[in-house]
Write a protein that holds these residues in place. Structure first.
Motif, PDB file in Angstrom:
ATOM      1  N   ILE A  74       0.841  -1.201   0.000  1.00 48.26           N
ATOM      2  CA  ILE A  74       0.000   0.000   0.000  1.00 48.26           C
ATOM      3  C   ILE A  74       0.877   1.251   0.000  1.00 48.26           C
ATOM      4  CG2 ILE A  74      -1.653   1.367   1.343  1.00 48.26           C
ATOM      5  CD1 ILE A  74      -2.810  -1.318   2.355  1.00 48.26           C
ATOM      6  N   LEU A  75       1.877   1.274   0.865  1.00 51.01           N
ATOM      7  CA  LEU A  75       2.723   2.461   0.986  1.00 51.01           C
ATOM      8  C   LEU A  75       3.565   2.700  -0.256  1.00 51.01           C
ATOM      9  CD1 LEU A  75       3.902   2.132   4.703  1.00 51.01           C
ATOM     10  CD2 LEU A  75       2.157   3.658   3.781  1.00 51.01           C
ATOM     11  N   SER A  76       3.926   1.638  -0.949  1.00 55.33           N
ATOM     12  CA  SER A  76       4.718   1.787  -2.175  1.00 55.33           C
ATOM     13  C   SER A  76       3.866   2.182  -3.368  1.00 55.33           C
ATOM     14  CB  SER A  76       5.445   0.475  -2.495  1.00 55.33           C
ATOM     15  OG  SER A  76       4.519  -0.534  -2.883  1.00 55.33           O
ATOM     16  N   GLY A  77       2.530   2.061  -3.217  1.00 58.64           N
ATOM     17  CA  GLY A  77       1.643   2.386  -4.334  1.00 58.64           C
ATOM     18  C   GLY A  77       1.320   1.198  -5.214  1.00 58.64           C
ATOM     19  N   GLU A  78       1.867   0.021  -4.889  1.00 58.94           N
ATOM     20  CA  GLU A  78       1.543  -1.175  -5.681  1.00 58.94           C
ATOM     21  C   GLU A  78       0.049  -1.477  -5.594  1.00 58.94           C
ATOM     22  OE1 GLU A  78       2.436  -5.988  -5.721  1.00 58.94           O
ATOM     23  OE2 GLU A  78       3.807  -4.650  -4.655  1.00 58.94           O
ATOM     24  N   LEU A  79      -0.496  -1.343  -4.384  1.00 57.07           N
ATOM     25  CA  LEU A  79      -1.944  -1.414  -4.199  1.00 57.07           C
ATOM     26  C   LEU A  79      -2.478   0.012  -4.202  1.00 57.07           C
ATOM     27  CD1 LEU A  79      -2.197  -4.134  -1.392  1.00 57.07           C
ATOM     28  CD2 LEU A  79      -2.846  -4.393  -3.796  1.00 57.07           C
ATOM     29  N   LYS A  80      -3.308   0.329  -5.171  1.00 57.26           N
ATOM     30  CA  LYS A  80      -3.740   1.704  -5.392  1.00 57.26           C
ATOM     31  C   LYS A  80      -4.866   2.103  -4.453  1.00 57.26           C
ATOM     32  CE  LYS A  80      -0.988   1.861  -8.989  1.00 57.26           C
ATOM     33  NZ  LYS A  80       0.289   2.596  -8.898  1.00 57.26           N
ATOM     34  N   ALA A  81      -4.994   3.407  -4.249  1.00 61.31           N
ATOM     35  CA  ALA A  81      -6.091   3.951  -3.460  1.00 61.31           C
ATOM     36  C   ALA A  81      -7.425   3.527  -4.060  1.00 61.31           C
ATOM     37  CB  ALA A  81      -6.004   5.476  -3.415  1.00 61.31           C
ATOM     38  N   GLY A  82      -8.319   2.994  -3.215  1.00 56.47           N
ATOM     39  CA  GLY A  82      -9.624   2.546  -3.666  1.00 56.47           C
ATOM     40  C   GLY A  82      -9.666   1.115  -4.165  1.00 56.47           C
ATOM     41  N   GLU A  83      -8.497   0.473  -4.272  1.00 53.80           N
ATOM     42  CA  GLU A  83      -8.459  -0.899  -4.800  1.00 53.80           C
ATOM     43  C   GLU A  83      -9.066  -1.880  -3.791  1.00 53.80           C
ATOM     44  OE1 GLU A  83      -5.100  -4.061  -6.468  1.00 53.80           O
ATOM     45  OE2 GLU A  83      -4.707  -1.896  -6.486  1.00 53.80           O
ATOM     46  N   PRO A  84      -9.959  -2.766  -4.250  1.00 49.25           N
ATOM     47  CA  PRO A  84     -10.561  -3.745  -3.334  1.00 49.25           C
ATOM     48  C   PRO A  84      -9.547  -4.795  -2.909  1.00 49.25           C
ATOM     49  CG  PRO A  84     -11.267  -4.164  -5.595  1.00 49.25           C
ATOM     50  CD  PRO A  84     -10.504  -2.869  -5.618  1.00 49.25           C
ATOM     51  N   LEU A  85      -9.729  -5.296  -1.694  1.00 45.56           N
ATOM     52  CA  LEU A  85      -8.831  -6.301  -1.137  1.00 45.56           C
ATOM     53  C   LEU A  85      -9.642  -7.547  -0.789  1.00 45.56           C
ATOM     54  CD1 LEU A  85      -6.829  -3.936   1.248  1.00 45.56           C
ATOM     55  CD2 LEU A  85      -6.065  -4.806  -0.962  1.00 45.56           C
ATOM     56  N   ARG A  86      -9.371  -8.638  -1.465  1.00 43.43           N
ATOM     57  CA  ARG A  86     -10.087  -9.891  -1.248  1.00 43.43           C
ATOM     58  C   ARG A  86      -9.263 -10.806  -0.359  1.00 43.43           C
ATOM     59  NH1 ARG A  86     -14.435  -7.351  -2.765  1.00 43.43           N
ATOM     60  NH2 ARG A  86     -14.524  -6.823  -4.999  1.00 43.43           N
ATOM     61  N   GLN A  87      -9.816 -11.157   0.793  1.00 37.16           N
ATOM     62  CA  GLN A  87      -9.066 -11.955   1.751  1.00 37.16           C
ATOM     63  C   GLN A  87      -8.623 -13.289   1.173  1.00 37.16           C
ATOM     64  OE1 GLN A  87     -10.785 -12.331   5.666  1.00 37.16           O
ATOM     65  NE2 GLN A  87     -11.554 -10.233   5.680  1.00 37.16           N
ATOM     66  N   ASN A  88      -9.496 -13.937   0.438  1.00 31.62           N
ATOM     67  CA  ASN A  88      -9.141 -15.258  -0.091  1.00 31.62           C
ATOM     68  C   ASN A  88      -8.000 -15.175  -1.102  1.00 31.62           C
ATOM     69  OD1 ASN A  88     -10.963 -13.885  -1.800  1.00 31.62           O
ATOM     70  ND2 ASN A  88     -11.541 -15.792  -2.827  1.00 31.62           N
ATOM     71  N   LEU A  89      -8.012 -14.131  -1.932  1.00 30.39           N
ATOM     72  CA  LEU A  89      -6.947 -13.975  -2.923  1.00 30.39           C
ATOM     73  C   LEU A  89      -5.622 -13.630  -2.261  1.00 30.39           C
ATOM     74  CD1 LEU A  89      -8.814 -12.031  -5.770  1.00 30.39           C
ATOM     75  CD2 LEU A  89      -8.334 -14.489  -5.612  1.00 30.39           C
ATOM     76  N   ILE A  90      -5.671 -12.777  -1.242  1.00 36.39           N
ATOM     77  CA  ILE A  90      -4.452 -12.417  -0.523  1.00 36.39           C
ATOM     78  C   ILE A  90      -3.880 -13.639   0.194  1.00 36.39           C
ATOM     79  CG2 ILE A  90      -3.538 -11.046   1.399  1.00 36.39           C
ATOM     80  CD1 ILE A  90      -5.644  -8.907   0.636  1.00 36.39           C
ATOM     81  N   ALA A  91      -4.747 -14.409   0.851  1.00 38.55           N
ATOM     82  CA  ALA A  91      -4.303 -15.609   1.550  1.00 38.55           C
ATOM     83  C   ALA A  91      -3.644 -16.590   0.588  1.00 38.55           C
ATOM     84  CB  ALA A  91      -5.491 -16.270   2.251  1.00 38.55           C
TER      85      ALA A  91
END
Length: 224
Positions: free
Chosen positions: A25-42
């Protein structure tokens, strides 16, 4: 057998997910407003959803993630209002703390501050904004230790955690890091020479300039 090893592994996994998501998030790889799916992250991090959920709750407390009813989590949008508030609080607290700290800074304290600047220079040569940003926080905190105000330092650490996203945004500006490095050297020189008024004024300018740069960039991104 004791349950401690399993507990340690669980905590380590949560910390791993937390660090990974925060950095993205801090590097900007994950953009502002981007949805975060727990299953995909896991799945991408090869962990269960439990440490992901716990890490995301911590990131919500840090202001980096929002949870919306019926929509789930998303990366918090950049906010002019939040940036202004964070930098304005820094302007209220940090110059006063620096003034209280300078008369009590030891030679070892100042040596450690110089060490952070050397590490920051090395990080800059390695083109590592992430490492530079972390060292930047440590450098500023190192100048405040002489005040012997642990609760205020804790408050600043928490504030810096919330402001880190905006600080990194500032560092991405063309020439932002190089300008900050020169300001840091001048600030440390004032501290060494016990020039309290000059040090406080330099710190105020340093924070004000960063604030204005960040606000300009947020406005530009909104209208770009």
């Amino acid at each position: 057998m004791s349950s401690k090893p399993a507990t340690t592994i669980h905590k380590t996994r949560t910390a791993f997910v937390l660090d990974s998501l925060r950095d993205r998030i801090l590097s900007g790889e994950l953009k502002a407003g981007e949805p975060l799916r727990q299953n995909l992250i896991a799945e991408s991090l090869n962990v269960s959803r439990i440490p992901v959920r716990e890490a995301m709750m911590q990131l919500e407390a840090e202001g980096l993630i929002d949870f919306e009813a019926h929509k789930g989590a998303r990366v918090t949008p950049l906010s002019v209002e939040q940036a202004e508030e964070l930098f304005d609080i820094r302007l209220l607290i940090e110059p006063d703390l620096l003034a209280r700290s300078i008369p009590h800074l030891s030679a070892l304290d100042l040596h450690q501050s110089q060490g952070f600047l050397l590490q920051m220079d090395a990080a800059l040569k390695e083109d590592s904004i992430q490492n530079w940003a972390g060292l930047n926080r440590q450098f500023h905190l190192s100048l405040y230790v002489g005040a012997n105000r642990p609760r205020t330092l804790e408050l600043i650490q928490n504030l810096n955690l919330h402001a880190d996203r905006y600080v990194r945004l500032h560092l991405m500006l063309d020439g932002g890091v190089q300008r900050a490095e020169g300001e840091h050297e001048a600030l440390l020189a004032c501290c060494r020479e016990q020039r309290i008024d000059d040090a406080v004024e330099r710190l105020r300018h340093h924070i004000r300039d960063a604030k204005q740069d960040v606000l300009n960039m947020i406005h530009a991104n909104r209208h770009g």
